[in-house]
Design a protein around this motif. Structure first.
Motif, mmCIF file in Angstrom:
data_model
loop_
_atom_site.group_PDB
_atom_site.id
_atom_site.type_symbol
_atom_site.label_atom_id
_atom_site.label_comp_id
_atom_site.label_asym_id
_atom_site.label_seq_id
_atom_site.Cartn_x
_atom_site.Cartn_y
_atom_site.Cartn_z
ATOM 1 N N GLU A 20 0.822 -1.217 0.000
ATOM 2 C CA GLU A 20 0.000 0.000 0.000
ATOM 3 C C GLU A 20 0.856 1.267 0.000
ATOM 4 O OE1 GLU A 20 -3.359 -0.002 -0.246
ATOM 5 O OE2 GLU A 20 -3.202 -2.175 -0.444
ATOM 6 N N GLU A 21 2.087 1.156 0.431
ATOM 7 C CA GLU A 21 2.978 2.311 0.515
ATOM 8 C C GLU A 21 3.855 2.484 -0.726
ATOM 9 O OE1 GLU A 21 3.135 4.620 3.020
ATOM 10 O OE2 GLU A 21 1.368 3.622 3.846
ATOM 11 N N LEU A 22 3.909 1.486 -1.608
ATOM 12 C CA LEU A 22 4.770 1.552 -2.786
ATOM 13 C C LEU A 22 4.143 2.410 -3.877
ATOM 14 C CD1 LEU A 22 5.918 -2.153 -2.970
ATOM 15 C CD2 LEU A 22 7.194 -0.203 -2.084
ATOM 16 N N SER A 23 4.978 3.025 -4.672
ATOM 17 C CA SER A 23 4.530 3.866 -5.778
ATOM 18 C C SER A 23 5.430 3.611 -6.986
ATOM 19 C CB SER A 23 4.618 5.339 -5.369
ATOM 20 O OG SER A 23 5.965 5.733 -5.278
ATOM 21 N N PRO A 24 5.065 4.125 -8.157
ATOM 22 C CA PRO A 24 5.928 3.959 -9.325
ATOM 23 C C PRO A 24 7.347 4.489 -9.095
ATOM 24 C CG PRO A 24 3.783 4.711 -10.011
ATOM 25 C CD PRO A 24 3.792 4.762 -8.503
ATOM 26 N N GLU A 25 7.509 5.474 -8.220
ATOM 27 C CA GLU A 25 8.834 6.008 -7.925
ATOM 28 C C GLU A 25 9.703 4.986 -7.188
ATOM 29 O OE1 GLU A 25 7.539 9.375 -5.824
ATOM 30 O OE2 GLU A 25 7.089 10.513 -7.634
ATOM 31 N N ASP A 26 9.074 3.989 -6.575
ATOM 32 C CA ASP A 26 9.814 2.928 -5.884
ATOM 33 C C ASP A 26 10.157 1.782 -6.822
ATOM 34 O OD1 ASP A 26 9.663 4.148 -3.287
ATOM 35 O OD2 ASP A 26 7.559 3.541 -3.211
ATOM 36 N N GLY A 27 9.775 1.902 -8.078
ATOM 37 C CA GLY A 27 10.082 0.862 -9.045
ATOM 38 C C GLY A 27 9.019 -0.221 -9.126
ATOM 39 N N THR A 28 7.780 0.115 -8.782
ATOM 40 C CA THR A 28 6.719 -0.886 -8.787
ATOM 41 C C THR A 28 6.008 -0.984 -10.125
ATOM 42 O OG1 THR A 28 5.104 0.708 -7.966
ATOM 43 C CG2 THR A 28 6.297 -0.586 -6.328
ATOM 44 N N ASP A 29 6.264 -0.086 -11.041
ATOM 45 C CA ASP A 29 5.590 -0.096 -12.337
ATOM 46 C C ASP A 29 6.360 -1.015 -13.285
ATOM 47 O OD1 ASP A 29 3.843 0.534 -14.363
ATOM 48 O OD2 ASP A 29 4.922 2.344 -14.941
ATOM 49 N N PHE A 30 5.796 -2.185 -13.581
ATOM 50 C CA PHE A 30 6.447 -3.146 -14.466
ATOM 51 C C PHE A 30 5.369 -3.791 -15.333
ATOM 52 C CE2 PHE A 30 9.166 -7.230 -14.705
ATOM 53 C CZ PHE A 30 9.633 -6.857 -15.957
ATOM 54 N N PRO A 31 4.935 -3.077 -16.378
ATOM 55 C CA PRO A 31 3.819 -3.553 -17.194
ATOM 56 C C PRO A 31 4.110 -4.841 -17.961
ATOM 57 C CG PRO A 31 4.827 -1.632 -18.202
ATOM 58 C CD PRO A 31 5.459 -1.808 -16.857
ATOM 59 N N ASP A 32 5.373 -5.188 -18.179
ATOM 60 C CA ASP A 32 5.702 -6.378 -18.953
ATOM 61 C C ASP A 32 6.014 -7.589 -18.069
ATOM 62 O OD1 ASP A 32 5.416 -4.966 -21.340
ATOM 63 O OD2 ASP A 32 7.474 -4.221 -21.219
ATOM 64 N N ALA A 33 5.617 -7.555 -16.811
ATOM 65 C CA ALA A 33 5.919 -8.654 -15.891
ATOM 66 C C ALA A 33 5.316 -9.969 -16.362
ATOM 67 C CB ALA A 33 5.433 -8.312 -14.490
ATOM 68 N N ALA A 34 4.076 -9.959 -16.832
ATOM 69 C CA ALA A 34 3.428 -11.201 -17.273
ATOM 70 C C ALA A 34 4.165 -11.801 -18.466
ATOM 71 C CB ALA A 34 1.971 -10.933 -17.619
ATOM 72 N N GLU A 35 4.588 -10.970 -19.399
ATOM 73 C CA GLU A 35 5.323 -11.466 -20.569
ATOM 74 C C GLU A 35 6.673 -12.035 -20.153
ATOM 75 O OE1 GLU A 35 6.094 -12.745 -24.226
ATOM 76 O OE2 GLU A 35 4.187 -11.916 -23.566
ATOM 77 N N LEU A 36 7.368 -11.369 -19.243
ATOM 78 C CA LEU A 36 8.643 -11.873 -18.760
ATOM 79 C C LEU A 36 8.456 -13.227 -18.074
ATOM 80 C CD1 LEU A 36 11.664 -11.580 -18.263
ATOM 81 C CD2 LEU A 36 11.109 -10.292 -16.178
ATOM 82 N N TRP A 37 7.391 -13.367 -17.291
ATOM 83 C CA TRP A 37 7.121 -14.641 -16.617
ATOM 84 C C TRP A 37 6.937 -15.758 -17.646
ATOM 85 C CZ3 TRP A 37 7.454 -16.232 -11.722
ATOM 86 C CH2 TRP A 37 6.928 -17.485 -11.415
ATOM 87 N N LYS A 38 6.202 -15.484 -18.719
ATOM 88 C CA LYS A 38 5.987 -16.492 -19.769
ATOM 89 C C LYS A 38 7.303 -16.899 -20.428
ATOM 90 C CE LYS A 38 1.329 -15.015 -20.954
ATOM 91 N NZ LYS A 38 0.501 -14.370 -21.972
ATOM 92 N N GLN A 39 8.185 -15.927 -20.629
ATOM 93 C CA GLN A 39 9.465 -16.219 -21.271
ATOM 94 C C GLN A 39 10.383 -17.029 -20.362
ATOM 95 O OE1 GLN A 39 11.244 -12.550 -22.531
ATOM 96 N NE2 GLN A 39 9.532 -12.036 -23.875
ATOM 97 N N THR A 40 10.332 -16.773 -19.066
ATOM 98 C CA THR A 40 11.248 -17.442 -18.149
ATOM 99 C C THR A 40 10.683 -18.733 -17.560
ATOM 100 O OG1 THR A 40 10.469 -16.080 -16.299
ATOM 101 C CG2 THR A 40 12.414 -15.296 -17.533
ATOM 102 N N HIS A 41 9.385 -18.999 -17.763
ATOM 103 C CA HIS A 41 8.745 -20.204 -17.230
ATOM 104 C C HIS A 41 7.913 -20.893 -18.309
ATOM 105 C CE1 HIS A 41 9.684 -17.910 -13.607
ATOM 106 N NE2 HIS A 41 9.726 -19.076 -12.995
#
Length: 56
Positions: free
Chosen positions: A27-48
């Motif tokens: 709840e305290e994290l923001s995009p400035e903390d590096g939480t914005d990662f729109p391609d996470a699902a695609e990366l997961w598919k590539q690595t798994h």
């Protein structure tokens, strides 16, 4: 050139838990903390690829 240690003194996000169970409070994290990662699902598919069902 900016001093690389300037960022090290910035305020860290709040944490939950203690010891090895300590983690950042989502709840305290923001995009400035590096939480914005729109391609996470695609990366997961590539690595798994084994997680994907086999074609029939």
């Amino acid at each position: 050139m900016n001093d690389p240690l300037d960022k090290a003194t910035s305020k860290a996000p709040a944490t939950l838990g203690e010891g090895c169970l300590s983690r950042y409070d989502p709840e305290e994290l923001s995009p400035e903390d590096g939480t914005d990662f729109p391609d996470a699902a695609e990366l997961w598919k590539q690595t798994h690829p084994e997680d994907e069902p086999e074609p029939q």
